[in-house]
Enzyme design. Sequence first.
Site, PDB file in Angstrom:
ATOM      1  N   CYS A 131      -5.520   1.483  -1.571  1.00  0.00           N
ATOM      2  CA  CYS A 131      -5.859   0.069  -1.753  1.00  0.00           C
ATOM      3  C   CYS A 131      -5.077  -0.825  -0.798  1.00  0.00           C
ATOM      4  O   CYS A 131      -3.895  -1.096  -1.011  1.00  0.00           O
ATOM      5  CB  CYS A 131      -5.593  -0.338  -3.204  1.00  0.00           C
ATOM      6  SG  CYS A 131      -5.919  -2.078  -3.520  1.00  0.00           S
ATOM      7  N   CYS A 134      -3.781  -4.102  -2.256  1.00  0.00           N
ATOM      8  CA  CYS A 134      -2.591  -3.946  -3.100  1.00  0.00           C
ATOM      9  C   CYS A 134      -1.338  -3.724  -2.249  1.00  0.00           C
ATOM     10  O   CYS A 134      -0.290  -4.281  -2.531  1.00  0.00           O
ATOM     11  CB  CYS A 134      -2.722  -2.739  -4.027  1.00  0.00           C
ATOM     12  SG  CYS A 134      -4.345  -2.509  -4.740  1.00  0.00           S
ATOM     13  N   ASP A 135      -1.437  -2.867  -1.249  1.00  0.00           N
ATOM     14  CA  ASP A 135      -0.226  -2.351  -0.617  1.00  0.00           C
ATOM     15  C   ASP A 135      -0.010  -2.741   0.849  1.00  0.00           C
ATOM     16  O   ASP A 135       1.046  -2.446   1.411  1.00  0.00           O
ATOM     17  CB  ASP A 135      -0.224  -0.812  -0.727  1.00  0.00           C
ATOM     18  CG  ASP A 135      -0.216  -0.359  -2.185  1.00  0.00           C
ATOM     19  OD1 ASP A 135       0.384  -1.072  -3.017  1.00  0.00           O
ATOM     20  OD2 ASP A 135      -0.806   0.687  -2.492  1.00  0.00           O
TER      21      ASP A 135
END
Length: 307
Positions: A131, A134-135
């Site tokens: 993701c 997200c990261d």
Amino acid sequence: MRDVIILGSGCAGNTAAIYTGRANLKPLVVMGHEPGGQLSITTEVENFPGFPDGEMGPVLVENMKKQAERFGAEFRYGTVVEADLSKRPFRLSIDGEWVECRTLIVATGASARWLGLESEQKLIGHGVSSCATCDGFFYRDKEIMVVGGGDSAMEEANFLTRFGRQVTLVHRRDSFRASKIMIERVQANPKIKILLNTVVDEVEDVAAKSVTGVKLRNLVTGETWHQPVDGFFVAIGHIPNTKPFVGQLDLDEDGYIISHGGARTNIRGVFHAGDVQDRIYRQAITASGAGCMAAIEAERFLEAEGH
Ligand code: NDP
């Protein structure tokens, strides 16, 4: 006989459990094969509102579970292997044991498809991610690699150039399956380097518990080489967890639940929440929002039926 059974214990399932718990419906949550869902395999979550300093994904999702338990939700390990939604009460087999419910919230998620390398699996959350939203932030000025040839891979590669020094996009064939406009964006982005006909043989360094590089192989020439990498993003698709519902719930060609408005499925009393229906946003907060919607619909459905 339960008023509500919730399948899945990610953000969607846990939020549905908080809401139906507070509505005094004593929900049973069947935790599924990945308890805690996608958050349980991420590290820090910085975009869930209400946490100005961020929070670790596993902690966030565990806190949601505790919050639901406070309102009477019951959690049990297990996976639904078979379902009979042809009549009410609905019947579900949890690893062989049958249970019944008046309403069902399907929040079984979509599991990221992985390459399947042992080293990749061991480094999930330590430099390996599925993701970018997200990261990506953790790889400011770092070397990033994205694997895949679909729209997700194009989108992630482009997005990650906001952070990384360079993004290498690795694809196993000589042409991408992504849409033309997405491919053109990638090709026009000076920070993206494209490697076609190339596969990843290993992600390093498991011993150091951190991604430091990858072993690559060109499928045409057979050439192998090492490339230093800090962040390794796998974007080769997702698999919605809808197997027990095939032939009962309306699913699209990839197996995602087709919504019939709000959180409703084609079957009255069965509701969807989270990534099992959402192939676009896939965020913790959108999954939680969807769990809330499904819970409210289940409550209203039961009330209208006089329960
Ligand atoms: P796709 O199934 O479209 O693409 C998966 C890619 O991963 C393919 O290129 C495939 O290679 C590759 N792949 C699969 N397995 C492996 C493996 N084991 N090793 C190496 N490579 C592998 O998935 P996406 O997630 O990209 O997209 C899913 C759907 O969502 C699509 O319909 C897409 O259009 C849509 N989407 C749309 C977006 C947008 O419009 N903004 C953004 C993201 C997704 P190969 O091509 O060789 O099969």
